[in-house]
Design a protein around this motif. Structure first.
Motif, PDB file in Angstrom:
ATOM      1  N   THR A 429       0.825  -1.208   0.000  1.00 38.10           N
ATOM      2  CA  THR A 429       0.000   0.000   0.000  1.00 38.10           C
ATOM      3  C   THR A 429       0.858   1.256   0.000  1.00 38.10           C
ATOM      4  O   THR A 429       1.752   1.418   0.835  1.00 38.10           O
ATOM      5  CB  THR A 429      -0.936   0.026   1.221  1.00 38.10           C
ATOM      6  N   ASN A 430       0.597   2.137  -0.945  1.00 39.56           N
ATOM      7  CA  ASN A 430       1.250   3.431  -0.979  1.00 39.56           C
ATOM      8  C   ASN A 430       0.419   4.435  -0.192  1.00 39.56           C
ATOM      9  O   ASN A 430      -0.794   4.545  -0.385  1.00 39.56           O
ATOM     10  CB  ASN A 430       1.385   3.919  -2.426  1.00 39.56           C
ATOM     11  N   VAL A 431       1.082   5.159   0.702  1.00 38.17           N
ATOM     12  CA  VAL A 431       0.428   6.241   1.431  1.00 38.17           C
ATOM     13  C   VAL A 431       0.808   7.554   0.749  1.00 38.17           C
ATOM     14  O   VAL A 431       1.977   7.948   0.733  1.00 38.17           O
ATOM     15  CB  VAL A 431       0.840   6.259   2.909  1.00 38.17           C
ATOM     16  N   TYR A 432      -0.188   8.202   0.190  1.00 39.50           N
ATOM     17  CA  TYR A 432       0.012   9.442  -0.559  1.00 39.50           C
ATOM     18  C   TYR A 432      -0.698  10.577   0.173  1.00 39.50           C
ATOM     19  O   TYR A 432      -1.810  10.409   0.688  1.00 39.50           O
ATOM     20  CB  TYR A 432      -0.568   9.272  -1.963  1.00 39.50           C
ATOM     21  N   SER A 433      -0.046  11.738   0.231  1.00 36.55           N
ATOM     22  CA  SER A 433      -0.664  12.871   0.916  1.00 36.55           C
ATOM     23  C   SER A 433      -0.424  14.152   0.143  1.00 36.55           C
ATOM     24  O   SER A 433       0.590  14.303  -0.549  1.00 36.55           O
ATOM     25  CB  SER A 433      -0.108  13.006   2.341  1.00 36.55           C
ATOM     26  N   GLN A 434      -1.387  15.051   0.251  1.00 30.29           N
ATOM     27  CA  GLN A 434      -1.243  16.369  -0.368  1.00 30.29           C
ATOM     28  C   GLN A 434      -1.996  17.396   0.466  1.00 30.29           C
ATOM     29  O   GLN A 434      -2.965  17.082   1.163  1.00 30.29           O
ATOM     30  CB  GLN A 434      -1.774  16.366  -1.805  1.00 30.29           C
ATOM     31  N   PHE A 435      -1.526  18.623   0.404  1.00 29.06           N
ATOM     32  CA  PHE A 435      -2.137  19.713   1.131  1.00 29.06           C
ATOM     33  C   PHE A 435      -2.084  20.925   0.226  1.00 29.06           C
ATOM     34  O   PHE A 435      -1.018  21.415  -0.106  1.00 29.06           O
ATOM     35  CB  PHE A 435      -1.374  19.977   2.443  1.00 29.06           C
ATOM     36  N   THR A 436      -3.257  21.410  -0.193  1.00 30.10           N
ATOM     37  CA  THR A 436      -3.296  22.549  -1.112  1.00 30.10           C
ATOM     38  C   THR A 436      -3.988  23.732  -0.438  1.00 30.10           C
ATOM     39  O   THR A 436      -4.934  23.590   0.341  1.00 30.10           O
ATOM     40  CB  THR A 436      -4.042  22.211  -2.413  1.00 30.10           C
ATOM     41  N   VAL A 437      -3.483  24.904  -0.796  1.00 32.75           N
ATOM     42  CA  VAL A 437      -4.037  26.172  -0.304  1.00 32.75           C
ATOM     43  C   VAL A 437      -4.361  27.026  -1.523  1.00 32.75           C
ATOM     44  O   VAL A 437      -3.504  27.240  -2.373  1.00 32.75           O
ATOM     45  CB  VAL A 437      -3.050  26.908   0.616  1.00 32.75           C
ATOM     46  N   ALA A 438      -5.588  27.503  -1.604  1.00 32.59           N
ATOM     47  CA  ALA A 438      -6.009  28.354  -2.705  1.00 32.59           C
ATOM     48  C   ALA A 438      -6.422  29.714  -2.166  1.00 32.59           C
ATOM     49  O   ALA A 438      -7.122  29.810  -1.146  1.00 32.59           O
ATOM     50  CB  ALA A 438      -7.163  27.711  -3.464  1.00 32.59           C
ATOM     51  N   VAL A 439      -5.995  30.750  -2.860  1.00 27.49           N
ATOM     52  CA  VAL A 439      -6.343  32.123  -2.487  1.00 27.49           C
ATOM     53  C   VAL A 439      -6.990  32.784  -3.709  1.00 27.49           C
ATOM     54  O   VAL A 439      -6.296  33.282  -4.595  1.00 27.49           O
ATOM     55  CB  VAL A 439      -5.100  32.911  -2.046  1.00 27.49           C
ATOM     56  N   PRO A 440      -8.318  32.765  -3.789  1.00 28.08           N
ATOM     57  CA  PRO A 440      -9.008  33.391  -4.922  1.00 28.08           C
ATOM     58  C   PRO A 440      -9.488  34.793  -4.586  1.00 28.08           C
ATOM     59  O   PRO A 440      -9.764  35.115  -3.427  1.00 28.08           O
ATOM     60  CB  PRO A 440     -10.205  32.456  -5.135  1.00 28.08           C
ATOM     61  N   PHE A 441      -9.603  35.652  -5.618  1.00 25.42           N
ATOM     62  CA  PHE A 441     -10.166  36.988  -5.453  1.00 25.42           C
ATOM     63  C   PHE A 441     -11.177  37.236  -6.570  1.00 25.42           C
ATOM     64  O   PHE A 441     -11.151  36.570  -7.600  1.00 25.42           O
ATOM     65  CB  PHE A 441      -9.059  38.047  -5.520  1.00 25.42           C
TER      66      PHE A 441
END
Length: 441
Positions: A429-441
């Protein structure tokens, strides 16, 4: 075989993944609104941290990397005193990848590019043609996103390769997962009949994306939309590809005809949603088919209003996934964050069972669980991408200008790189992680 794997996928396209999850209502700042004139400043910044304990680039071990982009420019609407409305946009995108590059080796972490993405003009008829309804005629041209249906075949030109493959010849500026660039290079679109009743589109589009062999297409749709749902037919014709960048697989797009019938709606059942599409490709190597059926229900009277969805999709051995993309959220049409973006299958030679569950504990916060079961149809002479994946994620709109999206994926293939699969370091099993931050205007 490895070259075809990279060229034929439509990869990790998401128009600011977090922003799509929370809604796209806050991506423009209106700085002028007087009379019939509106001017907006368009600004969207997205940054993500990624880690995969396994790799899918022919090596063992894992990788960590970062991606980001800023999209900025202007858009406008100008009323014409009862003669409709003109509109348009001019936007640039600056993007990059840092670190060791993504888990499929498509980027190497050195990509940095600034280019124009949107540059288009259009005109909507307003109430000028009552027989066609409000905005019953909409004509646009230039560099813009073109989408058909829910993106099962054409969603955008969002494939963003880096320098990790083909000696960098296909580099579009990195940000492979976030896929900052989506617009087709040249388009002309005529939409007739508005969005209700009988309506249709005529479209021409040409890509400048080398990873898509600079494919040129013409398309037409005819749809009938009522409150219970929509039924639509599509025809697409491949006009040509750039031979310098086309794989043998992509050369079949020249002269290829694609037909599809699709439907979506609640069929009169409150809180339900149903969808299907059946498509076939007539190309030089033979006919190929792809289809899906989907049903979902929102338990509106239950705490957190959970939504449960099941979908079955099937893609024949030589199906060309074309320009499909991140459409209605996670799982459409990149099914599985690890599988669809790095390991495969890439919407070809596979059948997929998908179950999704989302819940909304509070306004602006959505929690989701996605399960996928992949089964390769023809393994002889092909990579076996059978396996399972479980993704858990949250989409949190902290404010109108800050959206945070963490995700964890657990992916287990049936085969490893050593016995017909693509995952290096065994089929654990592969453990994959991501964390994204979006700043829209």
């Amino acid at each position: 075989m490895q070259q075809r794997r990279y060229i034929s996928i439509s990869a990790a396209v998401g128009l600011a993944v977090a922003v799509l999850g929370a809604g796209q209502s806050a991506q423009a700042y209106e700085f002028y609104n007087q009379g019939e004139t509106k001017l907006n400043a368009d600004v969207l910044a997205v940054y993500g941290w990624f880690n995969s304990r396994k790799s899918y680039d022919g090596n063992s071990g894992g990788t960590s990397w970062r991606e980001g982009f800023i999209k900025y420019g202007v858009s406008f609407e100008q009323g014409l005193s009862g003669n409709g409305t003109t509109y348009g946009a001019l936007n640039w995108v600056s993007s990059g990848t840092w670190g060791s590059g993504d888990a499929a080796g498509i980027t190497d972490g050195s990509e940095r590019t600034t280019k124009i993405d949107d540059a288009y003009l259009g005109w909507r008829s307003g109430n000028l043609m009552p027989v066609l309804g409000e905005d019953g005629l909409d004509v646009s041209f230039g560099r813009q996103v073109v989408k058909i249906g829910d993106g099962f075949i054409i969603n955008d030109d969002g494939l963003n390769f880096g320098k990790g493959v083909a000696d960098g010849e296909l580099n579009r500026g990195g940000a492979y997962y976030l896929a900052a660039r989506h617009a087709f290079d040249q388009t002309a679109v005529v939409r007739i009949g508005g969005k209700q009743g009988l309506h249709g589109d005529l479209m021409w589009m040409k890509s400048d994306n080398r990873a898509q062999a600079k494919t040129e297409l013409a398309a037409g749709t005819l749809a009938y939309t009522t409150e219970p749902g929509e039924l639509a037919f599509t025809y697409i014709h491949g006009i040509g590809v750039d031979e310098r960048y086309a794989s043998d697989f992509q050369r079949q797009r020249d002269g290829m005809d694609i037909y599809s019938v699709r439907g979506a709606g609640n069929a009169g059942v409150e809180n339900a949603n149903f969808a299907f599409e059946y498509a076939w490709q007539d190309k030089s190597a033979g006919d190929e088919k792809a289809w899906y059926v989907e049903a979902g229900y929102t338990f509106a009277d239950v705490t957190w209003s959970p939504n449960l969805t099941y979908r079955y999709s099937r893609y024949s051995e030589g199906w060309d996934s074309m320009f499909n993309g991140f459409s209605r959220g996670y799982g459409t049409w990149f099914q599985g964050e690890v599988a669809a973006n790095y390991a495969g299958p890439f919407n070809s030679n596979t059948q997929i069972h998908h179950v999704g569950l989302t819940a909304t504990p509070q306004e602006g916060l959505k929690l989701g669980v996605l399960y996928f079961d992949f089964d390769t149809l023809q393994t002889r002479g092909n990579t076996d991408t059978s396996g399972r994946e479980l993704d858990l994620y949250a989409e949190w709109a902290v404010s109108d200008h800050l959206i945070i999206t963490p995700l964890i994926g657990l992916y287990q293939p049936d085969k490893s790189l050593d016995n017909g699969g693509v995952q290096g370091g065994g089929n654990g099993t592969n453990v994959y992680s991501q964390f994204t931050v979006a700043v829209p205007f």
